[in-house]
Design a protein around this motif. Structure first.
Motif, PDB file in Angstrom:
ATOM      1  N   VAL A 237      -7.997  -2.923   5.221  1.00 60.81           N
ATOM      2  CA  VAL A 237      -7.898  -1.717   5.908  1.00 60.81           C
ATOM      3  C   VAL A 237      -6.719  -0.635   5.546  1.00 60.81           C
ATOM      4  CG1 VAL A 237      -7.643  -0.343   8.350  1.00 60.81           C
ATOM      5  CG2 VAL A 237      -9.194  -2.629   8.051  1.00 60.81           C
ATOM      6  N   GLN A 238      -5.642  -1.379   5.501  1.00 61.66           N
ATOM      7  CA  GLN A 238      -4.173  -0.759   5.071  1.00 61.66           C
ATOM      8  C   GLN A 238      -4.439  -0.313   3.460  1.00 61.66           C
ATOM      9  OE1 GLN A 238      -1.819   0.502   6.100  1.00 61.66           O
ATOM     10  NE2 GLN A 238      -0.079   0.364   4.794  1.00 61.66           N
ATOM     11  N   MET A 239      -5.059  -1.176   2.847  1.00 66.06           N
ATOM     12  CA  MET A 239      -5.105  -0.586   1.331  1.00 66.06           C
ATOM     13  C   MET A 239      -6.379   0.070   0.948  1.00 66.06           C
ATOM     14  SD  MET A 239      -3.089  -1.931  -0.916  1.00 66.06           S
ATOM     15  CE  MET A 239      -3.920  -1.682  -2.367  1.00 66.06           C
ATOM     16  N   SER A 240      -7.126   0.583   2.030  1.00 65.02           N
ATOM     17  CA  SER A 240      -8.347   1.441   1.802  1.00 65.02           C
ATOM     18  C   SER A 240      -7.980   2.775   1.132  1.00 65.02           C
ATOM     19  CB  SER A 240      -9.277   1.561   2.841  1.00 65.02           C
ATOM     20  OG  SER A 240      -8.435   2.126   4.050  1.00 65.02           O
ATOM     21  N   PHE A 241      -6.676   3.165   1.911  1.00 71.42           N
ATOM     22  CA  PHE A 241      -6.760   4.632   1.508  1.00 71.42           C
ATOM     23  C   PHE A 241      -6.290   4.691   0.199  1.00 71.42           C
ATOM     24  CE2 PHE A 241      -2.900   7.800   0.930  1.00 71.42           C
ATOM     25  CZ  PHE A 241      -3.460   8.958   1.274  1.00 71.42           C
ATOM     26  N   ILE A 242      -5.612   3.636  -0.606  1.00 78.08           N
ATOM     27  CA  ILE A 242      -4.992   3.525  -2.000  1.00 78.08           C
ATOM     28  C   ILE A 242      -6.598   3.595  -2.861  1.00 78.08           C
ATOM     29  CG2 ILE A 242      -4.177   2.297  -3.792  1.00 78.08           C
ATOM     30  CD1 ILE A 242      -2.329   3.456  -1.745  1.00 78.08           C
ATOM     31  N   GLY A 243      -7.489   2.678  -2.401  1.00 80.49           N
ATOM     32  CA  GLY A 243      -8.755   2.784  -3.197  1.00 80.49           C
ATOM     33  C   GLY A 243      -9.514   4.178  -3.153  1.00 80.49           C
ATOM     34  N   GLU A 244      -9.327   4.677  -1.867  1.00 77.63           N
ATOM     35  CA  GLU A 244     -10.228   5.970  -1.961  1.00 77.63           C
ATOM     36  C   GLU A 244      -9.409   7.217  -2.488  1.00 77.63           C
ATOM     37  OE1 GLU A 244     -12.485   5.186   2.407  1.00 77.63           O
ATOM     38  OE2 GLU A 244     -10.486   6.056   2.491  1.00 77.63           O
TER      39      GLU A 244
ATOM     40  N   ALA B 178       0.924  -1.150  -0.016  1.00 80.79           N
ATOM     41  CA  ALA B 178      -0.023   0.100  -0.084  1.00 80.79           C
ATOM     42  C   ALA B 178       0.796   1.259   0.059  1.00 80.79           C
ATOM     43  CB  ALA B 178      -0.861  -0.128   1.051  1.00 80.79           C
ATOM     44  N   GLU B 179       1.647   1.335   0.905  1.00 84.10           N
ATOM     45  CA  GLU B 179       2.538   2.717   1.134  1.00 84.10           C
ATOM     46  C   GLU B 179       3.807   2.457   0.319  1.00 84.10           C
ATOM     47  OE1 GLU B 179       1.732   5.535   2.343  1.00 84.10           O
ATOM     48  OE2 GLU B 179      -0.368   4.767   3.037  1.00 84.10           O
ATOM     49  N   GLY B 180       4.636   1.283   0.013  1.00 86.70           N
ATOM     50  CA  GLY B 180       5.737   1.076  -0.495  1.00 86.70           C
ATOM     51  C   GLY B 180       5.677   1.085  -1.806  1.00 86.70           C
ATOM     52  N   SER B 181       4.568   1.163  -2.627  1.00 88.64           N
ATOM     53  CA  SER B 181       4.594   1.059  -4.043  1.00 88.64           C
ATOM     54  C   SER B 181       3.187   1.792  -4.489  1.00 88.64           C
ATOM     55  CB  SER B 181       4.237  -0.406  -4.779  1.00 88.64           C
ATOM     56  OG  SER B 181       5.763  -1.109  -4.346  1.00 88.64           O
ATOM     57  N   ALA B 182       2.077   1.286  -4.120  1.00 91.25           N
ATOM     58  CA  ALA B 182       0.825   2.053  -4.785  1.00 91.25           C
ATOM     59  C   ALA B 182       0.520   3.229  -4.443  1.00 91.25           C
ATOM     60  CB  ALA B 182      -0.449   1.131  -4.413  1.00 91.25           C
ATOM     61  N   ALA B 183       1.054   3.836  -3.216  1.00 87.96           N
ATOM     62  CA  ALA B 183       0.843   5.229  -2.649  1.00 87.96           C
ATOM     63  C   ALA B 183       1.635   6.145  -3.516  1.00 87.96           C
ATOM     64  CB  ALA B 183       1.087   5.196  -1.478  1.00 87.96           C
TER      65      ALA B 183
END
Ligand SMILES: N[C@@H](CCC(=O)N[C@@H](CS)C(=O)NCC(=O)O)C(=O)O
Length: 208
Positions: free
Chosen positions: A160-167, A101-106
């Motif tokens: 939960v951790q990935m939710s920020f990416i989707g939002e 989530a934070e290492g790549s997608a963000a």
């Protein structure tokens, strides 16, 4: 007592949500973003030198970085819930999402926000960011496939951790091009724990 140092309209929303899902007692210390810059106030630096959110304190010790916080809460307060068994292949997939989530997608999502301040001469960079963004959102889209949730089709802390990416994706691109991802966001936003976190933590609107 576990304290979430919660910056308004930020990634700390997902930590409140995780705690609500687990029904773990916690307190919130509230911080408002600075007017104009939308940065965190200086006061957050007295909790952790980075001065970013989320950060938690538990028994007086601070833990920063949302993936590490999610892992900490699951290990210390989860009582085996919302994560696969550590010796299973599903756990390896779960860990991948926690880091991814934070290492790549963000990265392309954040870069695209910052690049909006740059002029037309930066068009090649903007195009590159859009390609990267599509690479990551397409990967999440394919991973969700026919499933409701990311790991083993069971809701977990990885969602939960990935939710920020989707939002955040909705602000940075036409998210409807990724229908599985869009449906997953709608699904998790309906969860009672998600709604409870917003009631306790205050309104949550991503922007900028
Ligand atoms: N990768 C970090 C990112 C932390 C971060 O940048 N948080 C933002 C809020 S979403 C922040 O504190 N922004 C305010 C600032 O940089 O002053 C994490 O996931 O914890």
């Amino acid at each position: 007592m576990l304290v979430v140092h919660h910056l308004s309209h930020s990634r700390s929303q997902r930590i409140l949500w995780l705690l609500e899902e687990l029904d773990v007692p916690y307190e919130i210390s509230f911080y408002e973003r600075e007017a104009g810059s939308h940065l965190a106030p200086e006061a957050l630096k007295s909790v952790h030198p980075l001065g970013k959110s989320p950060v938690i304190t538990d028994d007086g010790r601070a833990v920063a970085e949302s993936g590490a916080i999610v892992d900490y809460i699951i290990r210390r307060h989860g009582a085996g819930r919302l994560a696969p068994l550590p010796d299973s292949w599903l756990y390896d997939q779960y860990m991948q999402w926690l880091h991814y989530a934070e290492g790549s997608a963000a990265l392309p999502l954040i870069m695209k926000g910052l690049a909006s301040y740059l002029g037309e001469e930066w068009r090649p960079l903007k195009q590159r960011i859009d390609i990267e963004l599509d690479t990551h959102l397409s990967y999440i889209e394919r991973s969700l496939g026919e499933r409701d949730y990311l790991v083993g089709n069971t809701f977990s802390a990885a969602d939960v951790q990935m939710s920020f990416i989707g939002e955040l994706a909705a602000l940075r691109t036409d998210r409807s091009r990724y229908p599985n991802l869009e449906a997953w966001v709608g699904r998790f936003q309906c969860r009672p724990g998600y709604q409870a976190a917003i009631r306790r933590g205050g309104p949550y609107a991503l922007g900028g």
